[in-house]
Design a protein around this motif. Structure first.
Motif, PDB file in Angstrom:
ATOM      1  N   LEU A  38       0.821  -1.208   0.000  1.00 14.09           N
ATOM      2  CA  LEU A  38       0.000   0.000   0.000  1.00 14.09           C
ATOM      3  C   LEU A  38       0.859   1.265   0.000  1.00 14.09           C
ATOM      4  CD1 LEU A  38      -2.974  -1.086   2.262  1.00 14.09           C
ATOM      5  CD2 LEU A  38      -2.770  -1.098  -0.231  1.00 14.09           C
ATOM      6  N   CYS A  39       1.991   1.215   0.704  1.00 12.42           N
ATOM      7  CA  CYS A  39       2.905   2.365   0.654  1.00 12.42           C
ATOM      8  C   CYS A  39       3.434   2.558  -0.758  1.00 12.42           C
ATOM      9  CB  CYS A  39       4.096   2.154   1.590  1.00 12.42           C
ATOM     10  SG  CYS A  39       3.612   2.171   3.298  1.00 12.42           S
ATOM     11  N   LYS A  40       3.791   1.432  -1.350  1.00 13.36           N
ATOM     12  CA  LYS A  40       4.283   1.455  -2.716  1.00 13.36           C
ATOM     13  C   LYS A  40       3.233   2.083  -3.642  1.00 13.36           C
ATOM     14  CE  LYS A  40       4.880  -2.616  -5.099  1.00 13.36           C
ATOM     15  NZ  LYS A  40       5.568  -3.897  -5.385  1.00 13.36           N
ATOM     16  N   THR A  41       1.992   1.688  -3.425  1.00 10.75           N
ATOM     17  CA  THR A  41       0.907   2.219  -4.253  1.00 10.75           C
ATOM     18  C   THR A  41       0.790   3.734  -4.127  1.00 10.75           C
ATOM     19  OG1 THR A  41      -0.286   0.182  -3.883  1.00 10.75           O
ATOM     20  CG2 THR A  41      -1.539   2.014  -4.766  1.00 10.75           C
ATOM     21  N   MET A  42       0.985   4.232  -2.911  1.00 14.25           N
ATOM     22  CA  MET A  42       0.902   5.688  -2.741  1.00 14.25           C
ATOM     23  C   MET A  42       1.969   6.372  -3.586  1.00 14.25           C
ATOM     24  SD  MET A  42       0.065   6.109   1.304  1.00 14.25           S
ATOM     25  CE  MET A  42      -0.593   7.754   1.272  1.00 14.25           C
ATOM     26  N   ILE A  43       3.149   5.797  -3.582  1.00 14.47           N
ATOM     27  CA  ILE A  43       4.214   6.390  -4.404  1.00 14.47           C
ATOM     28  C   ILE A  43       3.852   6.327  -5.888  1.00 14.47           C
ATOM     29  CG2 ILE A  43       6.621   6.110  -5.116  1.00 14.47           C
ATOM     30  CD1 ILE A  43       7.156   5.273  -2.172  1.00 14.47           C
ATOM     31  N   PHE A  44       3.300   5.188  -6.306  1.00 15.45           N
ATOM     32  CA  PHE A  44       2.883   5.086  -7.708  1.00 15.45           C
ATOM     33  C   PHE A  44       1.792   6.118  -8.019  1.00 15.45           C
ATOM     34  CE2 PHE A  44       3.963   0.258  -7.743  1.00 15.45           C
ATOM     35  CZ  PHE A  44       5.309   0.585  -7.742  1.00 15.45           C
ATOM     36  N   GLY A  45       0.884   6.304  -7.072  1.00 19.58           N
ATOM     37  CA  GLY A  45      -0.192   7.276  -7.274  1.00 19.58           C
ATOM     38  C   GLY A  45       0.365   8.671  -7.468  1.00 19.58           C
ATOM     39  N   PHE A  46       1.387   8.962  -6.699  1.00 19.25           N
ATOM     40  CA  PHE A  46       2.052  10.262  -6.841  1.00 19.25           C
ATOM     41  C   PHE A  46       2.683  10.386  -8.230  1.00 19.25           C
ATOM     42  CE2 PHE A  46       5.714  13.036  -6.452  1.00 19.25           C
ATOM     43  CZ  PHE A  46       5.156  14.139  -5.834  1.00 19.25           C
ATOM     44  N   LEU A  47       3.347   9.318  -8.657  1.00 21.74           N
ATOM     45  CA  LEU A  47       4.042   9.366  -9.957  1.00 21.74           C
ATOM     46  C   LEU A  47       3.071   9.494 -11.130  1.00 21.74           C
ATOM     47  CD1 LEU A  47       6.778   6.620  -9.398  1.00 21.74           C
ATOM     48  CD2 LEU A  47       7.111   9.108  -9.409  1.00 21.74           C
ATOM     49  N   ILE A  48       1.964   8.740 -11.083  1.00 24.71           N
ATOM     50  CA  ILE A  48       1.084   8.753 -12.260  1.00 24.71           C
ATOM     51  C   ILE A  48       0.226  10.010 -12.350  1.00 24.71           C
ATOM     52  CG2 ILE A  48       0.999   6.246 -12.497  1.00 24.71           C
ATOM     53  CD1 ILE A  48      -1.753   6.252 -11.321  1.00 24.71           C
ATOM     54  N   THR A  49       0.312  10.887 -11.368  1.00 24.46           N
ATOM     55  CA  THR A  49      -0.377  12.169 -11.519  1.00 24.46           C
ATOM     56  C   THR A  49       0.615  13.314 -11.737  1.00 24.46           C
ATOM     57  OG1 THR A  49      -0.535  12.102  -9.121  1.00 24.46           O
ATOM     58  CG2 THR A  49      -2.557  11.747 -10.351  1.00 24.46           C
ATOM     59  N   SER A  50       1.722  13.286 -10.976  1.00 27.94           N
ATOM     60  CA  SER A  50       2.644  14.420 -11.103  1.00 27.94           C
ATOM     61  C   SER A  50       3.399  14.405 -12.426  1.00 27.94           C
ATOM     62  CB  SER A  50       3.617  14.443  -9.927  1.00 27.94           C
ATOM     63  OG  SER A  50       4.364  13.244  -9.887  1.00 27.94           O
ATOM     64  N   ILE A  51       3.771  13.227 -12.916  1.00 29.86           N
ATOM     65  CA  ILE A  51       4.526  13.183 -14.175  1.00 29.86           C
ATOM     66  C   ILE A  51       3.654  13.621 -15.362  1.00 29.86           C
ATOM     67  CG2 ILE A  51       5.775  11.678 -15.780  1.00 29.86           C
ATOM     68  CD1 ILE A  51       6.887  10.211 -13.346  1.00 29.86           C
ATOM     69  N   PRO A  52       2.466  13.078 -15.510  1.00 29.38           N
ATOM     70  CA  PRO A  52       1.611  13.592 -16.590  1.00 29.38           C
ATOM     71  C   PRO A  52       1.285  15.072 -16.415  1.00 29.38           C
ATOM     72  CG  PRO A  52       0.804  11.478 -15.872  1.00 29.38           C
ATOM     73  CD  PRO A  52       1.866  11.876 -14.894  1.00 29.38           C
ATOM     74  N   GLY A  53       1.104  15.510 -15.177  1.00 25.15           N
ATOM     75  CA  GLY A  53       0.876  16.932 -14.938  1.00 25.15           C
ATOM     76  C   GLY A  53       2.035  17.762 -15.475  1.00 25.15           C
ATOM     77  N   TYR A  54       3.224  17.275 -15.236  1.00 21.79           N
ATOM     78  CA  TYR A  54       4.419  17.954 -15.731  1.00 21.79           C
ATOM     79  C   TYR A  54       4.411  18.044 -17.249  1.00 21.79           C
ATOM     80  CZ  TYR A  54       9.260  18.435 -17.224  1.00 21.79           C
ATOM     81  OH  TYR A  54      10.391  18.833 -17.874  1.00 21.79           O
ATOM     82  N   PHE A  55       4.162  16.917 -17.908  1.00 22.06           N
ATOM     83  CA  PHE A  55       4.181  16.933 -19.378  1.00 22.06           C
ATOM     84  C   PHE A  55       3.081  17.826 -19.933  1.00 22.06           C
ATOM     85  CE2 PHE A  55       6.907  13.271 -18.888  1.00 22.06           C
ATOM     86  CZ  PHE A  55       7.808  13.469 -19.918  1.00 22.06           C
ATOM     87  N   GLY A  56       1.930  17.802 -19.305  1.00 20.48           N
ATOM     88  CA  GLY A  56       0.843  18.658 -19.774  1.00 20.48           C
ATOM     89  C   GLY A  56       1.178  20.127 -19.575  1.00 20.48           C
TER      90      GLY A  56
END
Ligand SMILES: Nc1ncnc2c1ncn2[C@@H]1O[C@H](COP(=O)(O)OP(=O)(O)O)[C@@H](O)[C@H]1O
Ligand SMILES: [Mg+2]
Lengths: 248, 254
Positions: free
Chosen positions: A192-210
């Protein structure tokens, strides 16, 4: 721009994400609408995938158990372990990186090329924080719930596959599911901790590209593709590092 | 009053603006005109701080040095700025009313009723009536421009910027938008800066005109002066078609 410049700018952006929260009331409203549009909306897809994924894991395990020395409950046990450790957190995050990631990158990218981001800035709004903080927080906090649902449905799928194929009985499957739980429950927290990190990555990285899209609709499409590729790679790399750090 | 002092702007190695000076006074419509690609939008974005200007330039809002300010101080000035973007830049996930309410919601402590009242006042001012629940995509280009004006004036700005307010509109709607901008400027004594390459607008609302050519201020005057000037580049711009050139011949020969 090379990789290091991207990474540098990404961290500068993150600083702005967390620096100055927008008005509390506005933020709360946006947060819940993001929980709805990002998290709740993903549940049907996740549920569908998880049931089939669980079924396939169990069947594969059953089919590969040639040795009569292995007890039959191994099937349930392996299904549970691999679901919790990898399949639910990592595969679901990867799939959502495609769904959520392209969505965020194209939404933010469109706002960039149609000057909506400039409009926010002119009004005096911290556009990075305004656009990204609710999305990042909503996903980081609530993706683990989605993954818990996925885990449960994976196990359910494995059970259904057993009944349907007749390869193993419900009783032995259940014994396997419960086996060594006391020793293994740490893996759930880790996942679940790992998932939180993934959740952070899959929103912040696309946000960056956008956010840093330049040009027109063609470039928005490109950003969206890059966002999905980059966040998938980031998930795999982060997964490797976390496994190395915590489990080994 | 906005004073622009010695603004230059480069992107990497390519310089777009060269030492532009200008003064925009309140209560009148100031135009920045020039051919496409001459640097009008870049100049405007420099003035409002969407681009940082090169070393040595300054922008003063009623004497306050905007260029020297940090982000926090700039936000105070930005609350006094309204801007109309080339493509309207309405938030496409929000309704017409929500768009106009947006700046109020972010920066004031008004109650919901007060905000709606203010939004409806602004929408009425631009003749958008009973369209509150529509989404921007459901509105025509001219309507979107007017809604964007309503949003820009929602906070009662002292400074109004309009980037090509009538690009993509038919001549009649264009004049309507132009006149709306002019009326609002006089009504609220705003400092208005309009970017355009449309000669109709220049003639209709050009109280004060700055002509930009290849990133330099080339000419300055008003709409009466511009039709008589003999500055080559300005003449080329104003009398672009052969029809207009003929007209100029006749005008000069009396
Ligand atoms: N962000 C940017 N980076 C690099 N070059 C730019 C940027 N924005 C504009 N330019 C260039 O500056 C020049 C002037 O553009 P612009 O001000 O948009 O012209 P216009 O007068 O039509 O509004 C163009 O050649 C454009 O390519
Ligand atoms: Mg322009």
């Amino acid at each position: 721009m090379n990789l290091f410049e991207h990474i540098g700018r990404y961290f500068v952006m993150l600083k702005a994400v967390f620096s100055r929260p927008e008005k509390g009331k506005v933020f709360r409203k946006m947060f819940f609408s993001e929980v709805d549009s990002i998290v709740i909306n993903s549940i049907p897809l996740v549920a569908f995938l998880s049931i089939f994924m669980g079924g396939v894991i169990s069947l594969q395990t059953a089919a590969n158990m040639g040795s009569p020395l292995l007890p039959e409950y191994t099937i349930g046990y392996i299904t549970r372990s691999s679901t919790i450790l990898e399949f639910s957190p990592t595969i679901i995050s990867l799939i959502l990186a495609g769904k959520i990631g392209s969505n965020i990158a194209s939404e933010v990218g469109t706002m960039r090329v149609t000057e909506q981001i400039d409009a926010l800035e002119i009004m005096g709004v911290n556009s990075i924080g305004y656009l990204m903080f609710p999305k990042i927080l909503a996903t980081t906090l609530f993706l683990p719930f989605v993954v818990v649902i996925s885990m449960a449905l994976c196990l359910f799928g494995g059970w259904i596959a057993g009944i349907q194929s007749g390869l193993y009985s419900t009783e032995t499957y259940m014994i396997g599911i419960k086996a060594f739980w006391y020793e293994d429950q740490f893996y759930l927290y880790y996942a679940l901790c790992k998932t939180m990190i993934f959740g952070f990555l899959i929103t912040s990285i696309p946000g960056y590209f956008g956010y840093y899209t330049k040009g027109g609709s063609l470039e928005v499409g490109r950003s969206s593709t890059s966002a999905v590729v980059a966040s998938s790679v980031a998930i795999l790399v982060a997964n490797y590092i976390l496994t190395q750090l915590i489990l080994v | 009053m906005i004073e622009v002092k010695n603004i230059s702007k480069s992107f990497g190695d390519t310089q777009i603006l060269f030492n532009v000076d200008a003064t925009f006074t309140e209560g009148q419509v100031n135009l920045i005109i020039g051919a496409s690609g001459s640097g009008k939008s870049v100049l405007t974005k420099c003035i409002v701080g969407l681009h940082e200007v090169d070393e040595g330039g300054a922008v003063l809002y009623d004497g306050r040095d905007f260029t020297a300010m940090d982000r926090k101080e700039r936000i105070e000035i930005r609350k006094e700025i309204g801007m109309l973007f080339q493509g309207s830049a309405l938030f496409d996930s929000l309704t017409v009313e929500e768009n106009v309410i947006f700046p109020l919601k972010m920066f004031t402590d008004m109650s919901v009723e007060e905000m709606r009242e203010r939004a409806n006042f602004c929408l009425n001012r631009v003749d958008i009536i009973n369209k509150n629940e529509l989404l921007p995509a459901e509105c025509s280009g001219g309507m979107q421009k007017r809604i964007a004006i309503a949003r820009a004036i929602a906070m009662n700005p002292k400074y109004l910027f309009c980037d090509e307010p009538n690009s993509g509109l038919d001549p009649k709607t264009s004049i309507l938008i132009d006149n709306l901008i002019k009326e609002i400027t006089y009504e609220y004594n705003m400092t208005t800066v309009v970017i355009t390459h449309d000669m109709n607008s220049v003639m209709e609302i050009g109280d004060h005109v700055i002509f930009i050519n290849q990133g330099r201020k080339w000419w300055e005057g008003d709409n009466k002066g511009i039709i008589r000037t003999d500055n080559n580049e300005v003449v080329e711009f104003v009398y672009a078609s052969s029809f207009m050139k003929n007209l100029r011949e006749k005008l000069i020969s009396g």
